[in-house]
Design an enzyme around this catalytic site. Structure first.
Site, short mmCIF file in Angstrom:
data_model
loop_
_atom_site.label_atom_id
_atom_site.label_comp_id
_atom_site.label_asym_id
_atom_site.label_seq_id
_atom_site.Cartn_x
_atom_site.Cartn_y
_atom_site.Cartn_z
N CYS A 52 -37.25 -42.66 -67.78
CA CYS A 52 -37.44 -41.99 -66.48
C CYS A 52 -36.77 -42.75 -65.33
O CYS A 52 -36.26 -42.14 -64.39
CB CYS A 52 -38.92 -41.84 -66.18
N CYS A 125 -40.56 -41.64 -62.77
CA CYS A 125 -41.68 -41.18 -63.58
C CYS A 125 -42.84 -40.69 -62.71
O CYS A 125 -42.80 -40.80 -61.49
CB CYS A 125 -42.14 -42.28 -64.52
N ASP A 126 -43.88 -40.22 -63.39
CA ASP A 126 -44.95 -39.46 -62.74
C ASP A 126 -45.54 -40.11 -61.49
O ASP A 126 -45.65 -39.50 -60.44
CB ASP A 126 -46.09 -39.24 -63.74
N LYS A 127 -45.99 -41.36 -61.61
CA LYS A 127 -46.74 -41.98 -60.52
C LYS A 127 -45.84 -42.58 -59.45
O LYS A 127 -46.29 -42.86 -58.34
CB LYS A 127 -47.70 -43.05 -61.05
N CYS A 197 -39.35 -36.84 -68.24
CA CYS A 197 -39.69 -35.85 -69.28
C CYS A 197 -39.28 -34.44 -68.86
O CYS A 197 -39.50 -34.02 -67.73
CB CYS A 197 -41.18 -35.90 -69.57
N GLU A 447 -54.70 -39.93 -69.07
CA GLU A 447 -54.32 -38.60 -69.51
C GLU A 447 -54.67 -38.42 -70.98
O GLU A 447 -54.65 -39.38 -71.75
CB GLU A 447 -52.81 -38.38 -69.31
N SER A 473 -51.92 -34.71 -69.14
CA SER A 473 -50.48 -34.76 -68.93
C SER A 473 -50.00 -33.41 -68.47
O SER A 473 -50.60 -32.37 -68.77
CB SER A 473 -49.79 -35.15 -70.24
#
Length: 559
Positions: A52, A125-127, A197, A447, A473
Site C-alpha cells: 500500500c 493504507c487504511d489508517k 487493496c 477487524e 475489513s
C-alpha cells in the site's frame, strides 16, 4: 491572496537570534535561498512492509519537485504505518486502529515543532488516510492529502482477484472446496505490485471520501499506484499546496458539515467500508463539526447504491478509474440531488464545479445511472436495540437477508471464533458473536476479516450472521454488524450474551435485539465483572485508557 507566505517559518528562521536554527538546517543541505522560501512539510507514510505504501517515496520526490517549481522549500519526514492485511487475525491487528492516532500525533508534532508553513500528507493504507487528515485538521495550515492509489488486480484462473479472494480462499481450503496447491497459486497472484487493496475496501473507500470531502484534489485518488499519471498527479499536488498557501485556504474551511455529508453519501453510493463511520466521525471531531452515527443512516436512506464494486460487486478500483473515477461518483450524486453543491475543495472550486467537470467513459458498467440504481438506498445502515443501545454499523448491498433470527454462538476473542469456524463448528442459522474486541477491550478494535472471509469461503456467507464490538475489513461481506456499542469491556449488552440466546437482526426496522427481558439483562449485568486489562503498560494500555466509544469514532480523549 496572502502576502506573507512564511507566517510560521519566519518565526523559526528570521533574525540574528535564529542563527543556530539556520546553521542546523544548512547542515542538512538547505541554503539561504531555500530558507527564504516557505517551508512545506511532506508528511510521508512510506514503509517497506506493505504494498500500500511502498511506492510513496517515489511519489514524494515528485511532490517535492512540484513544491520547488511553485516557489517553496519541501522537507520530507516519515510516520509509522501498520498493515491491516498482513496483521489480520493476529494480536498485531490490535495495533492497526491505534496507529491512526499515532500517525496523526506524529505529523502534528513534527509540523508544530518545526513551524512549517504548509503540508502535503501522503497516505496509502487504511489508517494512514484518516490519520494524516486528522493531523491536517488539528494544524489547520494550508495543506492537502495525496493518496498513493490502488493496486492492480491479480489474475487467477482467468479472472481478476484481490486480497479478499485469498482470505476467502483460506475458508474454502478448510472446507475442502479449494486445494492447498490452488490456495498457494492464488496467494502468488493476488497482489501483483504496489498499491492499496484493490476493491472498494477501506483504503479506496476513504480515498474516495477524501476527494468528495474536498481535502484531496479531485482526480487524484483513483489514479492507480503504478499508472504513469500518478507521478504527474504528485507534481501537481506539490504545486497546489503553494496555491493554497497564497490563498490562505485551510482545512477547516473545507471540512464542514456539508462536506462531510457529501463524503458519507459517496460511501453509501459505492457500498464502501463500514470503517468510514469511525474515520469520518474522527475527522468531524478534529474539525469541530457536530456529526453523529445517526447521520450516516439518515444520508444512506436517501442515497441510491450505484457502484458495482468488490467486495460484493464485480469490479475493482482500477475499473472505476477507467470508468471515470471519483469524479463520476460525484457527478452521479449531483444528478441524484445528494450533493451539497457549495462545499469548497482544495482546488479552489466547489464540489459542484468538480462534479460538472467529470467525464464518463462510454459504455462503462461500473457505475449505474441514477434512474437504474443497484438499490434505491445506500450501503450503510445503523441498527440500534437492546444489544446496541448506542448503535452498530451494517453494510447492506442488496445481497444480504433483511431479517435474520438465530441462536448466538458466543466467543470472547477473534481467535476463538476463527478456530471454531475452521473446525466446522458453525452451522447455518447461527449468529456468531465476537466480543471483547472493541476499542478498549481489544484494545484496538481488530477487524474480523479472517473470521468473515472464512465463513464466506465455507459457503456460510448467506446463512450465518455475525455481530461484534470489533470492526470489519472493507473486504467483508454478508450480514455482519460491527462497532456494537457500548462494547463488552465497559459492560455493554453484548458482554451479557450467552450461547443459545436468540438474536434478531431487523434491517428495515433498524433493530438488533436479543430475546431477553429488561429484568434478565439487568440481572446479568449485576453479575458481570469487567475483564482484567490485556495490557498494563505501553501504547496499548495508554490507548485503552484514553479511547472513546466506537459510536464516537474511537478517538483518544485527554482525561
Amino acid at each position: 491572496m496572502a502576502t506573507n507566505l512564511r507566517r510560521q517559518s519566519s518565526v523559526l528562521l528570521d533574525g540574528a537570534d535564529r542563527a543556530p536554527a539556520r546553521a542546523m538546517l544548512k547542515a542538512v543541505g538547505l541554503t539561504d535561498a531555500d530558507l527564504r522560501r516557505p517551508l512545506i512539510a511532506i508528511a510521508n507514510t512510506w514503509i517497506e512492509v506493505m504494498p500500500c505504501n511502498i511506492h510513496l517515496r517515489r511519489l514524494a520526490e515528485h511532490v517535492k519537485r512540484g513544491v520547488r517549481a511553485a516557489g517553496g522549500t519541501p522537507i520530507e519526514f516519515n510516520t509509522i504505518a501498520v498493515s491491516d492485511g498482513i496483521s489480520m487475525g493476529t494480536e498485531g491487528m490490535k495495533c492497526s486502529l491505534i496507529s491512526r492516532e499515532v500517525i496523526a500525533d506524529s505529523i502534528e508534532l513534527v509540523v508544530r515543532g518545526h513551524l512549517f508553513d504548509g503540508v502535503v500528507a501522503l497516505s496509502g493504507c487504511d489508517k494512514t488516510i484518516p490519520g494524516t487528515v486528522m493531523a491536517l485538521l488539528r494544524l489547520d495550515l494550508p495543506s492537502l492529502m495525496l493518496y498513493g492509489g490502488s493496486i492492480d488486480p491479480g489474475r487467477f484462473d482467468g479472472r481478476d482477484v484481490t486480497i479478499q479472494d485469498v482470505f476467502e480462499g483460506v475458508g474454502a481450503c478448510a472446507a475442502g472446496r479449494m486445494s492447498r496447491r490452488d490456495l498457494r497459486r492464488l496467494e502468488d497472484r493476488a497482489c501483483p505490485g504496489a498499491g492499496a487493496c484493490g476493491g472498494q475496501f477501506t483504503a479506496n473507500t476513504m480515498a474516495m471520501a477524501m476527494e468528495v470531502l474536498g481535502i484531496s484534489p479531485m482526480g487524484s485518488a483513483s489514479v492507480p499506484a503504478m499508472d504513469p499519471q500518478k507521478d504527474r498527479v504528485a507534481f501537481w499536488a506539490g504545486q497546489l499546496v503553494m496555491d493554497l498557501l497564497r490563498r490562505d485556504l485551510r482545512p477547516r474551511r473545507i471540512v464542514t458539515k456539508p462536506a462531510l455529508e457529501n463524503a458519507i453519501a459517496a460511501v453509501a453510493a459505492t457500498g464502501g467500508s463500514t470503517n468510514s463511520v469511525l474515520h469520518l466521525l474522527a475527522l468531524a471531531r478534529e474539525a469541530g463539526v457536530l456529526l453523529s452515527i445517526g447521520d450516516f443512516d439518515r444520508i444512506s436512506r436517501k442515497t441510491p447504491l450505484l457502484a458495482d464494486l468488490k467486495p460484493w460487486g464485480r469490479f475493482v478500483a482500477t475499473d472505476l478509474f477507467r470508468a471515470g473515477g471519483v469524479g463520476l461518483i460525484a457527478k452521479r450524486l449531483l444528478e441524484a440531488g445528494r450533493l451539497r453543491r457549495d462545499a469548497l475543495t482544495v482546488t479552489g472550486r466547489t464540489i459542484w464545479q468538480e462534479a460538472k467537470r467529470a467525464k464518463e467513459t462510454a459504455g462503462q458498467r461500473v457505475v449505474s445511472p441514477v434512474r437504474r440504481p443497484l438499490s434505491p438506498t445506500g450501503g450503510l445502515v445503523i441498527l440500534r436495540g437492546n444489544l446496541a443501545p448506542d448503535g452498530c454499523v451494517v453494510k447492506i448491498t442488496g445481497h444480504e437477508p433483511q431479517r435474520y433470527r438465530g441462536p448466538a454462538r458466543v466467543f470472547n476473542s477473534e481467535e476463538d471464533a476463527f478456530r471454531a469456524i475452521q473446525r466446522r463448528r458453525i452451522k447455518p442459522g447461527d449468529v456468531v458473536v465476537v466480543r471483547y474486541e472493541g476499542p478498549k477491550g481489544g484494545p484496538g478494535m481488530r477487524e474480523m476479516l479472517a473470521v468473515t472471509a472464512a465463513l464466506v469461503g465455507q459457503g456460510l456467507g448467506q446463512s450465518v450472521a455475525l455481530l461484534t464490538d470489533g470492526r470489519f475489513s472493507g473486504a467483508t461481506r454478508g450480514l455482519m454488524a460491527g462497532h456494537v456499542s457500548p462494547e463488552a469491556a465497559v459492560g455493554g449488552p453484548i458482554g451479557l450474551l450467552r450461547s443459545g440466546d436468540v438474536v434478531t437482526f431487523d434491517v428495515p426496522a433498524r433493530r438488533l435485539d436479543v430475546a431477553l427481558s429488561g429484568a434478565e439483562l439487568r440481572r446479568r449485568r449485576r453479575a458481570w465483572r469487567p475483564p482484567a486489562p490485556r495490557y498494563t503498560s505501553g501504547v496499548m494500555a495508554k490507548y485503552a485508557h484514553l479511547v472513546s466509544s466506537a459510536s464516537e469514532g474511537a478517538v483518544t480523549i485527554p482525561v
